[in-house]
Design a protein around this motif. Structure first.
Motif, short mmCIF file in Angstrom:
data_model
loop_
_atom_site.label_atom_id
_atom_site.label_comp_id
_atom_site.label_asym_id
_atom_site.label_seq_id
_atom_site.Cartn_x
_atom_site.Cartn_y
_atom_site.Cartn_z
N LEU A 206 10.15 0.90 -3.14
CA LEU A 206 9.11 -0.10 -3.41
C LEU A 206 8.18 -0.27 -2.21
O LEU A 206 6.95 -0.33 -2.36
CB LEU A 206 9.75 -1.43 -3.78
N VAL A 207 8.75 -0.35 -1.01
CA VAL A 207 7.93 -0.49 0.20
C VAL A 207 7.02 0.73 0.36
O VAL A 207 5.83 0.59 0.69
CB VAL A 207 8.83 -0.67 1.44
N LEU A 208 7.56 1.92 0.13
CA LEU A 208 6.73 3.13 0.24
C LEU A 208 5.55 3.09 -0.72
O LEU A 208 4.45 3.52 -0.37
CB LEU A 208 7.59 4.37 -0.02
N GLN A 209 5.76 2.57 -1.91
CA GLN A 209 4.67 2.50 -2.88
C GLN A 209 3.56 1.55 -2.41
O GLN A 209 2.38 1.83 -2.59
CB GLN A 209 5.21 2.04 -4.24
N PHE A 210 3.94 0.44 -1.79
CA PHE A 210 2.94 -0.53 -1.34
C PHE A 210 2.15 -0.05 -0.13
O PHE A 210 0.98 -0.42 0.04
CB PHE A 210 3.60 -1.87 -1.04
N ILE A 211 2.75 0.78 0.73
CA ILE A 211 2.04 1.20 1.93
C ILE A 211 1.40 2.58 1.79
O ILE A 211 0.77 3.06 2.74
CB ILE A 211 2.98 1.19 3.17
N SER A 212 1.55 3.21 0.62
CA SER A 212 1.11 4.60 0.48
C SER A 212 -0.10 4.78 -0.42
O SER A 212 -0.42 5.89 -0.83
CB SER A 212 2.27 5.47 -0.04
N GLY A 213 -0.79 3.68 -0.76
CA GLY A 213 -2.00 3.81 -1.56
C GLY A 213 -1.75 3.87 -3.05
O GLY A 213 -2.60 4.37 -3.79
N VAL A 214 -0.59 3.37 -3.50
CA VAL A 214 -0.30 3.35 -4.93
C VAL A 214 -0.82 2.07 -5.58
O VAL A 214 -1.53 2.10 -6.58
CB VAL A 214 1.22 3.48 -5.19
N TYR A 215 -0.50 0.92 -5.00
CA TYR A 215 -0.91 -0.36 -5.56
C TYR A 215 -2.10 -0.97 -4.83
O TYR A 215 -2.71 -1.92 -5.34
CB TYR A 215 0.26 -1.36 -5.51
N TRP A 224 -2.44 0.65 11.81
CA TRP A 224 -1.07 0.95 12.22
C TRP A 224 -0.16 1.19 11.03
O TRP A 224 0.75 2.03 11.07
CB TRP A 224 -0.51 -0.19 13.09
N LEU A 225 -0.43 0.47 9.91
CA LEU A 225 0.38 0.67 8.72
C LEU A 225 0.02 1.98 8.03
O LEU A 225 0.89 2.66 7.47
CB LEU A 225 0.19 -0.51 7.77
N GLN A 226 -1.25 2.34 8.08
CA GLN A 226 -1.67 3.64 7.56
C GLN A 226 -0.96 4.77 8.31
O GLN A 226 -0.51 5.76 7.71
CB GLN A 226 -3.18 3.82 7.68
N ASN A 227 -0.86 4.63 9.62
CA ASN A 227 -0.22 5.66 10.43
C ASN A 227 1.27 5.79 10.11
O ASN A 227 1.82 6.89 10.07
CB ASN A 227 -0.41 5.37 11.91
N GLU A 254 -10.96 8.27 1.75
CA GLU A 254 -9.64 8.53 2.31
C GLU A 254 -9.64 8.24 3.81
O GLU A 254 -10.68 8.08 4.44
CB GLU A 254 -9.22 9.98 2.06
N GLN A 255 -8.46 8.21 4.39
CA GLN A 255 -8.29 7.82 5.78
C GLN A 255 -9.15 8.65 6.73
O GLN A 255 -9.78 8.11 7.65
CB GLN A 255 -6.83 7.95 6.19
N ASN A 256 -9.22 9.95 6.51
CA ASN A 256 -10.01 10.83 7.37
C ASN A 256 -11.23 11.41 6.67
O ASN A 256 -11.80 12.41 7.12
CB ASN A 256 -9.12 11.96 7.91
N GLY A 257 -11.62 10.79 5.56
CA GLY A 257 -12.87 11.17 4.89
C GLY A 257 -12.81 12.45 4.09
O GLY A 257 -13.86 12.98 3.70
N SER A 258 -11.61 12.99 3.80
CA SER A 258 -11.48 14.20 2.98
C SER A 258 -10.11 14.20 2.32
O SER A 258 -9.23 13.41 2.67
CB SER A 258 -11.67 15.46 3.83
N TRP A 259 -9.93 15.13 1.37
CA TRP A 259 -8.65 15.19 0.66
C TRP A 259 -7.54 15.77 1.52
O TRP A 259 -6.36 15.51 1.26
CB TRP A 259 -8.79 16.02 -0.62
N GLU A 260 -7.86 16.59 2.48
CA GLU A 260 -6.88 17.18 3.41
C GLU A 260 -5.71 17.85 2.66
O GLU A 260 -4.54 17.61 2.96
CB GLU A 260 -6.32 16.12 4.36
N LEU A 261 -6.02 18.71 1.72
CA LEU A 261 -4.99 19.33 0.89
C LEU A 261 -4.04 20.20 1.71
O LEU A 261 -2.87 20.35 1.36
CB LEU A 261 -5.63 20.14 -0.23
N GLY A 262 -4.54 20.79 2.79
CA GLY A 262 -3.66 21.56 3.66
C GLY A 262 -2.57 20.70 4.26
O GLY A 262 -1.40 21.08 4.31
N TRP A 263 -2.95 19.51 4.73
CA TRP A 263 -1.97 18.57 5.28
C TRP A 263 -1.04 18.07 4.20
O TRP A 263 0.15 17.83 4.45
CB TRP A 263 -2.68 17.41 5.97
#
Length: 290
Positions: A206-215, A224-227, A254-263
Motif C-alpha cells: 500500500l505504501v509503495l502504491q502511494f509513493i509511486s505515482g499510482v494514486y 526526497w520522497l520521489q527519490n 515525469e520526474q526527469n521530463g521523459s519516459w526513460e524506458l531504458g531506466w
C-alpha cells in the motif's frame, strides 16, 4: 534445486526422482488447481484481483468534476481523470498479483503445513513454482482485461491503437509480472505466521502504491520522497505504463521530463535478479525456525 536432489524436510531420505519432463507436466496441471484455489478465497480476490478495478472506478467518478488533466491554457484538450489513473492502476494490479498474492499465499501455506506436506511428497520444486507462476500470469491477464473493459465501456477511456504501443505494453507487462512474482516469493519468508502475512505484506504494498505515482501524480510528491520511490520497481512500472496509455506530451510531467524506458527496463531487471537471489536463499518448504 533439481528434481533428483530434492529431500524431505528434516530428513536425509531423498524423494524418488520423477521421469524427465514429468515435473513440467505436473506444474502445468497445478496451474488449474492454483487458479481454482485463488478464486475460492473471497478476500484475496477482492484485495488483489478486483481492487484496481474498484480504485479506478472511485478515482474516475470522484475526480470527474475536477476537469481534464493536462488541459491547454484555454481549457481545451487534456484527458479525463480516469484515463490518467488507468496506467497506474494496471501497474498496481501487476504488483498485487505478484507480490501481495504470492507473499501471502506462500506464507500461509508454510504456516498451515501445506508446504511441509508437499516437500515430503514426490512433487518437484519446479512443479510447485510453475503452478504459482501460471496462476499469477492467468489471473493478472484477466485482471488487466477487466480493467481495460471497464475503462473503455464504463468510462469511455480511449485505448492505444498503435501496434508499437501494445508491443511496449507486452514487454513491460512480462518484465513487471515476473519481477513482482519473484519478489512475492522472496517476501513470503518475512511473515512469521500465516495469520500475520496480510498484516506484514499489505502495508508494504500500500505504501509503495502511494509513493509511486499510482494514486497521486508523482511530481506532486516532495523530491526526497520521489527519490525514495525511485529505488523500487513500482514507480518505474507505473511510468512505463503511462508511456503506453497517455499522450506523448505527458512525458514532460515525469520526474526527469521523459519516459526513460531504458531506466524502466534496467530497474525492473535489477529487481528481478535481486528477487531470484533472495528466493534462492530464503525459500524453504518449512520455516527455518519452526
Amino acid at each position: 534445486m533439481s528434481e533428483s536432489t530434492l529431500t524431505r524436510p528434516n530428513t536425509t531420505q531423498p524423494v524418488p526422482a520423477l521421469p524427465r519432463g514429468r515435473g513440467i507436466r505436473l506444474g502445468m496441471k497445478r496451474i488449474g488447481y492454483e487458479i481454482k484455489t485463488y478464486f475460492r478465497v473471497g478476500d484475496q480476490v477482492f484485495f488483489t484481483f478486483l481492487f484496481p478495478v474498484v480504485m479506478l472506478s472511485i478515482f474516475a467518478a470522484a475526480f470527474s468534476a475536477s476537469g481534464n488533466v493536462g488541459t491547454n491554457p484555454d481549457g481545451t484538450g487534456g484527458i479525463t481523470q480516469g484515463a490518467y489513473f488507468l496506467p497506474g492502476m494496471i501497474a498496481a494490479g501487476i504488483l498485487l498479483s505478484g507480490v501481495q498474492n504470492l507473499a501471502v499465499d506462500i506464507a500461509t501455506e508454510k504456516s498451515d503445513g501445506t508446504l511441509k506436506r508437499l516437500g515430503g511428497s514426490p512433487l518437484p520444486v519446479i512443479s510447485y513454482f510453475i503452478g504459482k507462476m501460471g496462476q499469477v500470469f492467468v489471473t493478472s491477464l484477466a485482471q488487466i482485461a477487466l480493467l481495460l473493459l471497464v475503462a473503455r465501456v464504463v468510462f469511455s477511456i480511449e485505448l492505444p491503437t498503435e501496434p508499437e504501443l501494445w508491443a511496449r505494453f507486452a514487454w513491460l507487462y512480462l518484465l513487471g509480472i515476473v519481477t513482482s512474482a519473484v519478489l512475492g516469493i522472496a517476501l513470503s519468508a518475512l511473515p512469521r505466521t500465516g495469520k500475520s502475512a496480510t498484516a506484514v505484506v499489505i502495508p508494504i504494498v500500500l505504501v509503495l502504491q502511494f509513493i509511486s505515482g499510482v494514486y497521486l501524480m508523482f511530481t506532486m510528491l516532495p523530491e526526497w520522497l520521489q527519490n525514495i520511490a525511485s529505488i523500487f520497481p513500482l514507480k518505474w512500472l507505473a511510468q512505463g505504463m503511462r508511456s503506453v496509455f497517455l499522450p506523448e506530451s505527458f512525458a514532460s510531467l515525469e520526474q526527469n521530463g521523459s519516459w526513460e524506458l531504458g531506466w524502466v527496463a534496467l530497474v525492473l531487471l535489477i529487481w528481478c535478479v535481486v528477487g531470484l537471489v533472495l528466493c534462492r536463499f530464503t525459500f524453504r518448504w518449512i520455516r527455518k525456525d519452526s
